[in-house]
Scaffold this active site. Structure first.
Site, PDB file in Angstrom:
ATOM      1  N   ALA A  10      76.367  51.858  85.098  1.00  0.00           N
ATOM      2  CA  ALA A  10      77.420  52.232  86.045  1.00  0.00           C
ATOM      3  C   ALA A  10      76.885  52.639  87.408  1.00  0.00           C
ATOM      4  CB  ALA A  10      78.265  53.364  85.461  1.00  0.00           C
ATOM      5  N   ARG A  15      69.216  52.231  96.319  1.00  0.00           N
ATOM      6  CA  ARG A  15      67.940  51.837  96.922  1.00  0.00           C
ATOM      7  C   ARG A  15      67.713  50.320  96.938  1.00  0.00           C
ATOM      8  NH1 ARG A  15      63.963  55.539  93.700  1.00  0.00           N
ATOM      9  NH2 ARG A  15      65.808  55.913  92.390  1.00  0.00           N
ATOM     10  N   GLY A 136      61.663  61.794  84.304  1.00  0.00           N
ATOM     11  CA  GLY A 136      61.777  63.008  83.512  1.00  0.00           C
ATOM     12  C   GLY A 136      60.507  63.156  82.675  1.00  0.00           C
ATOM     13  N   GLU A 151      63.712  66.946  84.161  1.00  0.00           N
ATOM     14  CA  GLU A 151      63.764  65.950  85.235  1.00  0.00           C
ATOM     15  C   GLU A 151      62.760  66.305  86.331  1.00  0.00           C
ATOM     16  OE1 GLU A 151      65.537  62.997  85.242  1.00  0.00           O
ATOM     17  OE2 GLU A 151      65.712  63.694  83.180  1.00  0.00           O
ATOM     18  N   ASN A 224      64.641  50.407  90.450  1.00  0.00           N
ATOM     19  CA  ASN A 224      65.438  51.206  91.370  1.00  0.00           C
ATOM     20  C   ASN A 224      65.479  50.589  92.762  1.00  0.00           C
ATOM     21  OD1 ASN A 224      66.045  53.473  89.553  1.00  0.00           O
ATOM     22  ND2 ASN A 224      63.842  53.796  89.615  1.00  0.00           N
ATOM     23  N   ARG A 330      67.899  13.821  94.119  1.00  0.00           N
ATOM     24  CA  ARG A 330      69.115  14.649  94.122  1.00  0.00           C
ATOM     25  C   ARG A 330      69.955  14.357  92.880  1.00  0.00           C
ATOM     26  NH1 ARG A 330      71.755  13.337  99.533  1.00  0.00           N
ATOM     27  NH2 ARG A 330      73.398  14.647  98.623  1.00  0.00           N
TER      28      ARG A 330
END
Ligand code: UD1
Ligand code: CA
Length: 456
Positions: A10, A15, A136, A151, A224, A330
């Site tokens: 979620a 970043r 963490g 953390e 991240n 192609r």
């Protein structure tokens, strides 16, 4: 006990600096989240719940072919809060495995080893890393038993020295998560509900927390930012190349092959440096791919050679055919066996018959070419009248002289011969010679222009 998997996806991924939700950024051409789902499936869970929030619709659309239980977390209040949103959908009798949508290299074997460790309480996947910054840290007591996770942002100086980190992956009986998660608070430096807080609660409840230490630092690498995404991509590509090498494919440099899709190889295939494979590609026995080629959704039959610097898309290359260097095939190009496409040739929707040759500087589009045809340098099929596309048909054994333009629709029947420099607008019957160019005149005694004196 049934296994249910919750994948957290979620978060925004600020970043990444991208409008695309982080978990949709591709690794090897496939959304990161798809990799996690594929690994999750290997564990044969009874359900996979995916917690989404940022870009929820886009994420759902991108994985619409998968059977997944989507759980929307309206506000991203932390990993503990995210798992709590999914718990009402989870069978209370099951074991829950929590994965992250942004940790795509995690292996099924590591995950099953972790799930095995769940015995009446949570178990944690940890890793020892060279640079634990940001993660963490895993806290252990003097006997080495896990007591919790702190953390990075909440850690004291001593704790920051710990190099064993929480990978984020955790497994626990659903009843434990139901019991502990609602009690997790957000009194920490980030004001978030932390999932790992359930570990200290379990310990306080007299439940030891077994830890599975991940075998490689790379498999737990989280994405991240784009730097980490590139590290994950490189690692993924290297693993694929190493697997191909073990399967008997010659690869000039495993660090310079990118497979973004699926590559199926026969025996004795060799692939030179800087090759990119996209979509579904198959290479038959003895196929050789030169350096700097891009091959998308194509089939290359046994013994064919693709020379340096070629680009192939939705093409079929027949057995022992030869392509390039510098050729572009192609979509809809089908080369029969032993056909030859040479340098600076572009083909599109073209059937090139067995042994036919288009060796230099040509455009062959919307064309049905028989066997044994020879197309001279600089030949153009004029397939487009500005509105519609038209077809060029060349029968078996046709010879097209250099620098010819074939204005479609047009047919040159078998054995037909087109003189160099011709512009054809009318069909050529069997074995006819077609000449369509200005007659040559030679003018004797001709004076070249003299250099002017500079005045105009
Ligand atoms: C988390 C762990 C940390 C661990 C690290 C490993 C917590 C509190 N911290 O930190 O111990 O070392 O992962 O990479 O769990 N997510 C949601 N909803 C939320 C918050 C997060 O779905 O409300 C998802 C994110 O999209 C992401 C994952 O959970 O996929 C991890 O969240 P993130 O904020 O990146 O956690 P870290 O700070 O990295
Ligand atoms: Ca993270």
């Amino acid at each position: 006990m049934d296994l249910e998997i919750i994948i957290l996806a979620a978060g925004q991924g600020t970043r990444m600096k991208s409008p695309l939700p982080k978990v949709l950024h591709p690794v090897a051409g496939v959304p990161m989240l798809q990799h996690v789902v594929t690994t999750a499936r290997a564990l044969q869970p009874s359900a996979i719940h995916v917690v989404i929030g940022h870009g929820a619709d886009a994420v759902r659309d991108a994985l619409s072919s998968e059977q997944l239980d989507w759980v929307v977390q309206e506000e991203q209040l932390g990993t503990g809060h995210a798992v709590l949103q999914a718990m009402p959908r989870v069978d209370p009798g099951s074991t829950v495995l929590v994965l992250y949508g942004d940790v795509p290299l995690i292996s099924a074997s590591t995950l099953s080893a972790l799930v095995e460790k769940v015995r009446g309480g949570p178990a944690l996947l940890t890793a020892r890393v060279a640079d634990p910054v940001g993660y963490g840290r895993v806290l252990r007591d003097e006997r080495g038993h896990v007591t919790g996770v702190v953390e990075h942002k909440d850690a004291g100086a001593e704790e920051l020295l710990i190099d064993e980190i929480n990978t984020g992956v955790l497994a626990a009986p659903a009843i434990d998560l139901n019991a502990y998660l609602p009690a997790v608070g957000n009194a920490n430096s980030q004001g978030e509900y932390y999932l790992p807080d359930v570990l200290a609660m379990a310990v306080a409840d007299g439940k030891p927390v077994p830890a599975q230490v991940a075998t490689s630092e790379l498999e737990i690498l989280g994405v991240n930012d784009r730097l980490q995404l590139s590290q994950v991509e490189r690692e993924y590509q290297l693993r694929q190349a190493q697997q191909l090498l073990r399967d008997g494919v010659s690869i000039a440099d495993p660090a310079r092959l990118d497979v973004r899709g699926s590559l199926v190889c026969g025996a004795d295939v060799s692939i030179d440096v800087n090759v990119v494979i996209e979509g579904d590609v198959s290479l038959g026995d003895g196929v050789s791919i030169g350096p700097n080629c891009v091959i998308s959704n194509s089939r290359i039959d046994p013994g064919a050679t693709i020379h340096a610097m070629c680009h192939l898309e939705d093409a079929v290359v027949g057995a022992s055919a030869s392509v390039g260097p510098y050729a572009r095939l192609r979509p809809g190009t089908v080369l029969a066996e032993q056909a030859r496409i040479g340098n600076f040739v572009e083909t599109k929707k073209a059937n090139i018959g067995a042994g036919s040759k288009v060796n230099h500087l040509s455009y062959i589009g919307d064309c049905d070419m028989g066997a044994g045809v020879n197309v001279g340098a600089g030949t153009i099929t004029c397939n487009y009248d500005g509105v519609n596309k038209h077809k060029t048909v060349l029968g078996d054994g046709v010879f097209v002289g250099s620098n010819s333009t074939l204005v479609a629709p047009i047919e040159v029947q078998a054995g037909g011969f087109v003189a160099a420099g011709s512009t054809l607008t009318k069909p050529v019957a069997r074995d006819e010679l077609a000449v369509s160019r200005a007659k040559q005149r030679n003018i004797g005694g001709w004076q070249r222009p003299a250099k002017s004196d500079g005045e105009s």
